[in-house]
Every structure is written in structure tokens, then in C-alpha cells.
Enzyme design. Sequence first.
Site, PDB file in Angstrom:
ATOM      1  N   TYR A  65    -107.899   2.855 -35.137  1.00  0.00           N
ATOM      2  CA  TYR A  65    -108.401   2.646 -36.505  1.00  0.00           C
ATOM      3  C   TYR A  65    -107.248   2.754 -37.494  1.00  0.00           C
ATOM      4  CZ  TYR A  65    -111.543   2.751 -40.491  1.00  0.00           C
ATOM      5  OH  TYR A  65    -112.190   2.440 -41.650  1.00  0.00           O
ATOM      6  N   PHE A 121    -108.387 -24.670 -54.223  1.00  0.00           N
ATOM      7  CA  PHE A 121    -109.111 -24.738 -52.952  1.00  0.00           C
ATOM      8  C   PHE A 121    -110.504 -24.183 -53.224  1.00  0.00           C
ATOM      9  CE2 PHE A 121    -110.449 -23.056 -48.810  1.00  0.00           C
ATOM     10  CZ  PHE A 121    -110.526 -24.277 -48.163  1.00  0.00           C
ATOM     11  N   THR A 122    -111.503 -24.633 -52.447  1.00  0.00           N
ATOM     12  CA  THR A 122    -112.911 -24.282 -52.749  1.00  0.00           C
ATOM     13  C   THR A 122    -113.130 -22.774 -52.905  1.00  0.00           C
ATOM     14  OG1 THR A 122    -113.299 -24.366 -50.370  1.00  0.00           O
ATOM     15  CG2 THR A 122    -113.946 -26.316 -51.640  1.00  0.00           C
ATOM     16  N   ASP A 180     -99.975 -19.507 -52.044  1.00  0.00           N
ATOM     17  CA  ASP A 180    -100.926 -19.605 -50.942  1.00  0.00           C
ATOM     18  C   ASP A 180    -100.197 -20.329 -49.813  1.00  0.00           C
ATOM     19  OD1 ASP A 180    -102.781 -20.467 -49.069  1.00  0.00           O
ATOM     20  OD2 ASP A 180    -104.357 -20.858 -50.530  1.00  0.00           O
ATOM     21  N   LYS A 204    -104.658 -20.750 -39.730  1.00  0.00           N
ATOM     22  CA  LYS A 204    -103.975 -22.046 -39.641  1.00  0.00           C
ATOM     23  C   LYS A 204    -102.622 -21.866 -38.951  1.00  0.00           C
ATOM     24  CE  LYS A 204    -106.564 -23.608 -43.589  1.00  0.00           C
ATOM     25  NZ  LYS A 204    -106.954 -24.993 -43.343  1.00  0.00           N
ATOM     26  N   ARG A 222    -114.858 -33.945 -48.421  1.00  0.00           N
ATOM     27  CA  ARG A 222    -114.034 -33.290 -49.442  1.00  0.00           C
ATOM     28  C   ARG A 222    -114.117 -34.149 -50.695  1.00  0.00           C
ATOM     29  NH1 ARG A 222    -112.805 -27.987 -47.779  1.00  0.00           N
ATOM     30  NH2 ARG A 222    -114.882 -28.212 -48.605  1.00  0.00           N
ATOM     31  N   PHE A 225    -121.551 -27.118 -50.045  1.00  0.00           N
ATOM     32  CA  PHE A 225    -121.191 -27.978 -48.909  1.00  0.00           C
ATOM     33  C   PHE A 225    -121.404 -27.289 -47.565  1.00  0.00           C
ATOM     34  CE2 PHE A 225    -117.150 -25.954 -47.847  1.00  0.00           C
ATOM     35  CZ  PHE A 225    -116.770 -25.365 -49.043  1.00  0.00           C
TER      36      PHE A 225
HETATM   37  C1  LIG Z   1    -105.037 -23.584 -48.799  1.00  0.00           C
HETATM   38  C2  LIG Z   1    -106.098 -22.658 -48.336  1.00  0.00           C
HETATM   39  N1  LIG Z   1    -106.238 -21.462 -48.915  1.00  0.00           N
HETATM   40  C3  LIG Z   1    -107.185 -20.605 -48.515  1.00  0.00           C
HETATM   41  C4  LIG Z   1    -108.063 -20.923 -47.508  1.00  0.00           C
HETATM   42  C5  LIG Z   1    -109.137 -19.953 -47.115  1.00  0.00           C
HETATM   43  O1  LIG Z   1    -108.820 -19.393 -45.889  1.00  0.00           O
HETATM   44  P1  LIG Z   1    -109.945 -18.873 -44.860  1.00  0.00           P
HETATM   45  O2  LIG Z   1    -110.684 -20.077 -44.367  1.00  0.00           O
HETATM   46  O3  LIG Z   1    -109.161 -18.180 -43.788  1.00  0.00           O
HETATM   47  O4  LIG Z   1    -110.822 -17.959 -45.606  1.00  0.00           O
HETATM   48  C6  LIG Z   1    -107.948 -22.145 -46.861  1.00  0.00           C
HETATM   49  C7  LIG Z   1    -108.868 -22.510 -45.785  1.00  0.00           C
HETATM   50  O5  LIG Z   1    -108.979 -23.613 -45.318  1.00  0.00           O
HETATM   51  C8  LIG Z   1    -106.937 -23.044 -47.294  1.00  0.00           C
HETATM   52  O6  LIG Z   1    -106.789 -24.259 -46.740  1.00  0.00           O
END
Ligand SMILES: Cc1ncc(COP(=O)(O)O)c(C=O)c1O
Length: 480
Positions: free
Chosen positions: A79, A131-132, A222, A265, A388, A454
Site C-alpha cells: 500500500y 480533449f473531451t 499533456d 497510450k 469525433r 458520446f
Molecule cells: C490527449 C489526451 N489527454 C487525456 C486523455 C485522457 O486519458 P485517459 O483516457 O487515460 O483518461 C486522452 C485519452 O484519450 C488523450 O488522448
Amino acid sequence: MSVKLSTGVEIPIEMHKARMVQKIQLVPVEERLKAIEEAGYNTFLLKTKDVFLDMLTDSGVNAMSDNQFAGMMNADDAYAGSATFYEFAKAVEDVLGYRHVMNVHQGRAAEHLLAKVFAKPGGVVPTNYHFTTTKAHIELQGMKVLEIYYDEALKTESDNQFKGNMDPNKLRKVIDEYGAERISFVRMEATTNLIGGQPFSMANLKEIRKICTEFGLRLVLDGSLLCENAYLIGKRERGYEDKSVAEIVKEMCGVPDIYYMSGRKNTSVRGGCIATNDLKLFELLKPWLPVYEGFITYGGMSMKEIGAMAVGMREMVDPSVAGCSVEQIKYFVNRLHAAGIPVVTPPGGLGCHLNAGRFLPHIPQSQYPAGALAAALYIASGIRSMERGTISMDRDKDGNDVFADVELTRLAVPRRVYTISHIDYAIDRIEWLYAHGDLVKGLKFVSEPPVLRFFFGKLEALDNWGVGLKEAFKSEIGTA
Ligand SMILES: Cc1ncc(COP(=O)(O)O)c(C=O)c1O
């Protein structure tokens, strides 16, 4: 990597061999139609038993290396104080150059912490493109995202090599208009996910840094697709031709104040992290980690995943890993472009993005062309892609659709998973579908969640067009 054949043709080449495989199946077209109807014409809601090539995302679905599996087996499950966490922290320091790191369960958890801790009343976050999940977390803190890309970024067909650049003049205007005190942080996304995985240049990153320093603004990177961006800098930016991906990555990471990534990724595991060299910033974030994620030496991840992430962090800068998807995407995009299919160019670092607006020009944005194309492609091929476009935008306060800047259907290329024959198959079915685009009509929502619709939203095909598409496929190609 790519190699030149004796004919002069360049092809992507896999710098790995498959020693463990997973069986996939191509179900007949009638079953594909049934599956997409049951999924409410939303590819997120398909089951993998019905999917042939899963190109929904490159997130959490990459092939890990043998050494990563070994890293999982050797992990120290504790832990607190796990030796595996310190191995990971050492890999972060060696590869990215950051002395302070915390794990989080995935990229959006990092976004949650950053948005929460650095939230400002009436605050804004300028970004090269949102990003979403980033946008959702920023808005949940009562702030606003400002997209300050160059106009070229939204030109789907272009030869601009760095469409992910932030426009420095627009950043200055934003500072002028809102005042530096309302800017929570400036965010640069390495390869802009939603507009074609397009990279930014090192020169642009450094120019944005200069402006941030001038006005005392925090710069956040990011780096979820850091290595693909670095690989493309090496291929496209003058002065970087002879630098290794590892050197470019180190140089990029030396620029921002705070770095975060989805580890799903580049490192091919299910997790993420936030890293910095600024101890004060680190200490601001740290108390919130156990509240939302977990103790500092695991941050919501399993130790086994952190073990694999420590190995993946070192492997991701190998050009055969960093360039694996990029070269497949280049092949994919160039072949479709040569066949006259509307596809985002130049090829980026995430996947092949079809320009649904031009692929299905008869479908208005209010009827979701990118979602219709994703569903049609599934019927015609068993390939799962991702919408998208406007479905990926939530409604405004008054319940109106917010039309996306571009309507894209994305075929992500997960790392080390698919071969060129899989991509050749995808190209063939996309070409067939393009020739039969008139059979595809729009979609209408039948159920819709209030946020990130989505993921769970369900739709129906206007005039039940899926049936006509299936019949055409059966009579021209057959059942599979
Ligand atoms: C550029 C970017 N930032 C953040 C994220 C969010 O990451 P996660 O899916 O691990 O929550 C993604 C996910 O596809 C992404 O492409």
C-alpha cells in the site's frame, strides 16, 4: 519504423514478433447490422465479440512487451513505500527529467486534479485544442476552455506539418482580454487528439513557454502522445533530424511547469501520472491524491501496472515503439488520400481520421455525419471506429447541439497490435463504403446522458438506412 523495398516503395515494418496472440472473428454482415442496432448506432456500445478490428482507440489496448509482463510479475505489492513505485519514479527522472511524480488511475484523473487545484473563479484555460475529458473537468470547476490554434488546424487537408501549434498572437490576445490572473494554466496537448493527432513543433512549444514566463503563467503539457509528437518533430522539424526520440522527449519535457499523461497510450498500461520539477506545485497537488486516487506510492493504480509502466516509460522512446503507429498511420492515410478518400492530412500520431463532412456531404451536422460514418463502417467491415464530431460535443445550456469544428471518424491505430494486411483490409472497405456513401443517412438521438454523451448515448438510423447498406454489401461482396 519503415523500410524501403528494392522497388523504392517505403512500407511500415514491425520491429517485433508476435509470440502471444488473441483470436478475433469477423461476424457476418447480418449480425453486424443487428449488433449496431442493439448498440444504438454507437460504436462504444458494441461488444468485442462482434468486432473484427478494434480501432475505437489506442488507449489501454496496446500490446505490452515481454519485459513489461516481467515487470508486472516482479512488482512489489504494498500500500505504501513500494519498491516498484520508486523504480517507476527513477524511470520518469531518467526519461522525462522530472524529480517529482505521482501516479493517477488514468489521464482524466490527472485532469481532474489539475483543474481542481488550479481552478480560478471565472477562470480560463487556453489550449492548442481541447480533449473531451479535459474540457469536462475544466468546465466542472466553473472555468472555460479557449481554443487558440492556428486557422490551418481545422483545414482537414493540408500540408502544414505542425497543425497542433498554438497561435502565440492569439495567446497574447487572450491574456489581454482576460488578464493573466484569470488564466488557470496554459495547456499544450502533444498531438491534438480531436483534430487528427496533429503534432506541435519544438519551436512553437518554446515560444508559448516564453509568453507564459513573461506573464507568470503556468504551462501544462499533456504528454499522452508525447513520443509520437517527438517522433514527428524528428521527421519534420529543421534542426531535429539527427536527434533521437529520447533526446527530443527530454527537451520537450524541459519546457512546461507540469507534465501529465495517460499511461494507456505511450506506456501501454492502464494508468497515468503527473510530474514536475517544481516542488511547490507538487506539494499543492499531493494532499488531494489520497482523496481521489490513492496513496502517493500507487495513486489508484495496481502495483503490477506501475511495474509495467516503469518498463514502458523506458521503452516508449525507442524509435521502433514511438514510430510504430506513426508509420502505419502514414501508410493508411497516404493510401486513402491517393484513392481520393477525404482523410485528414498530413498523417498524424494517433490514427486515420476520415473527414465525415466530405465523405457524407449530404448529411447535415444536426444528423451527425461522423457518427453515421462510424456505424456504416462497422456494418461494412466489422471495424470499430470512433465518432469525433458533434456527438462528441455536449449540448449548450439551452439544450442545443454545439456543432463540432470538424466532423471526423477516427480509426485509431493501437501500438503493435495490427498488421499491414489488417490496414489493407480497412482501406478496401473504406473505399467500398465511399463508393456507396449515398446509402448512408443521418442519425437521431433516442437517449442521451447530460455529460460526455458520446459514451452512452443511443441513436437510431433515419429511414432505417442500415438495412439498405447491409443488402448492398451482401449482393456485392457477400456475407463477411
Ligand atoms: C490527449 C489526451 N489527454 C487525456 C486523455 C485522457 O486519458 P485517459 O483516457 O487515460 O483518461 C486522452 C485519452 O484519450 C488523450 O488522448
